[in-house]
Motif scaffolding. Structure first.
Motif, PDB file in Angstrom:
ATOM      1  N   LEU A 180      -3.191 -10.128  -6.263  1.00 52.10           N
ATOM      2  CA  LEU A 180      -3.934  -8.903  -5.980  1.00 52.10           C
ATOM      3  C   LEU A 180      -2.922  -7.776  -5.820  1.00 52.10           C
ATOM      4  CD1 LEU A 180      -7.090  -8.470  -5.409  1.00 52.10           C
ATOM      5  CD2 LEU A 180      -6.292 -10.826  -5.584  1.00 52.10           C
ATOM      6  N   VAL A 181      -2.895  -6.860  -6.764  1.00 52.27           N
ATOM      7  CA  VAL A 181      -1.964  -5.734  -6.711  1.00 52.27           C
ATOM      8  C   VAL A 181      -2.743  -4.563  -6.130  1.00 52.27           C
ATOM      9  CG1 VAL A 181      -0.411  -4.274  -8.033  1.00 52.27           C
ATOM     10  CG2 VAL A 181      -0.712  -6.664  -8.687  1.00 52.27           C
ATOM     11  N   ILE A 182      -2.468  -4.255  -4.882  1.00 52.20           N
ATOM     12  CA  ILE A 182      -3.349  -3.410  -4.088  1.00 52.20           C
ATOM     13  C   ILE A 182      -2.698  -2.070  -3.757  1.00 52.20           C
ATOM     14  CG2 ILE A 182      -4.717  -3.317  -1.967  1.00 52.20           C
ATOM     15  CD1 ILE A 182      -4.514  -6.400  -1.902  1.00 52.20           C
ATOM     16  N   GLY A 183      -3.525  -1.028  -3.759  1.00 52.75           N
ATOM     17  CA  GLY A 183      -3.096   0.302  -3.336  1.00 52.75           C
ATOM     18  C   GLY A 183      -3.398   0.520  -1.862  1.00 52.75           C
ATOM     19  N   TYR A 184      -3.679   1.767  -1.495  1.00 47.37           N
ATOM     20  CA  TYR A 184      -3.906   2.107  -0.095  1.00 47.37           C
ATOM     21  C   TYR A 184      -5.207   1.486   0.428  1.00 47.37           C
ATOM     22  CZ  TYR A 184      -0.700   5.946  -1.320  1.00 47.37           C
ATOM     23  OH  TYR A 184       0.353   6.689  -1.783  1.00 47.37           O
TER      24      TYR A 184
END
Length: 244
Positions: A180-184
């Protein structure tokens, strides 16, 4: 409405805001959950406050940086998992990380070393014929090195590369691996940071992408973050250097 299944998910670092939402959503899908964290009392309170079915949740103590305890922790699990989720994370400000190695070391140990230690144990247990998926929570910070967060980003980049290789290693056993490549996200770890409000995701939204992970290795929740991810991947180095 709860579904029925006899499957178990192990959530490592289960006290994070996203992980707690995963507990709720996995239970709704009928899973039994093993929630592992250093702060077991907080998890017990969370289960009680949300009126979750206590018979579906086992709370265990787990310390991501106590590497020597990981094999014993795994061996003592009441059941071996069908799914393992590594959600533990630690963040210190980049400027602080550059001058105080203690924070940098903690990020390395929690975000990467602890993950590799316990996930290697889980993945290499070929006696657990039920294992079908391993999910790791990584970050957009690990896509390209940027001067505002490259120390933290480097730990997430390493974790993503580990997961990519683990996916290849486990392919013959038909075990899926997702990053899971997650942002803010609106979580404790980001409190006090000046972030673009339009880009902030809620923990339950991110959890939904974890619980419903498919076959793709890289999962980037939210269309805006998908665009940012793709741009970061192809942006020339000269332009990356101009980013904050």
């Amino acid at each position: 409405m709860n579904q029925k299944t006899d499957k178990t998910v192990l959530i490592l670092g289960a006290n994070s805001d996203v992980a707690k939402q995963c507990i709720i959503q996995y239970i709704q899908k009928g899973f039994s959950v093993i929630a592992a964290s250093r702060d077991t009392s907080s998890l017990e309170k969370f289960v009680a406050d949300n009126r979750l079915d206590a018979s579906k949740v086992t709370i265990l103590y787990f310390d991501a940086v106590d590497f020597d305890s990981h094999q014993k922790f795994y061996d003592a699990l009441p059941v071996k998992p069908h799914i393992a989720v590594y959600a533990a994370g630690f963040l210190v400000d980049n400027e602080k990380a550059l001058i105080e190695f203690k924070g940098t070391q903690q990020m390395m140990q929690v975000n990467y070393m602890g993950a590799v230690s316990i996930l290697n144990i889980i993945a290499m247990d070929e006696k657990n014929i039920h294992l079908e998926r391993i999910i790791g929570l990584s970050s957009l910070s690990g896509v390209r090195g940027r001067k505002s967060n490259f120390v933290y980003g480097s730990t997430k980049a390493a974790f993503t590369q580990y997961l990519a290789g683990l996916r290849q290693e486990l392919a013959s056993r038909k075990i899926k691996v997702n990053a899971l490549v997650i942002g803010y996200i609106r979580t404790k770890i980001n409190e006090g940071l000046q972030l673009n409000e339009s880009l902030i995701m809620e923990p339950d939204y991110v959890a939904k992408h974890i619980v419903n992970a498919g076959n793709s290795f890289t999962i980037v929740p939210n269309f805006k973050w998908k665009m940012i991810y793709l741009i970061l991947k192809i942006l020339p180095e000269g332009l990356v250097a101009k980013l904050p």
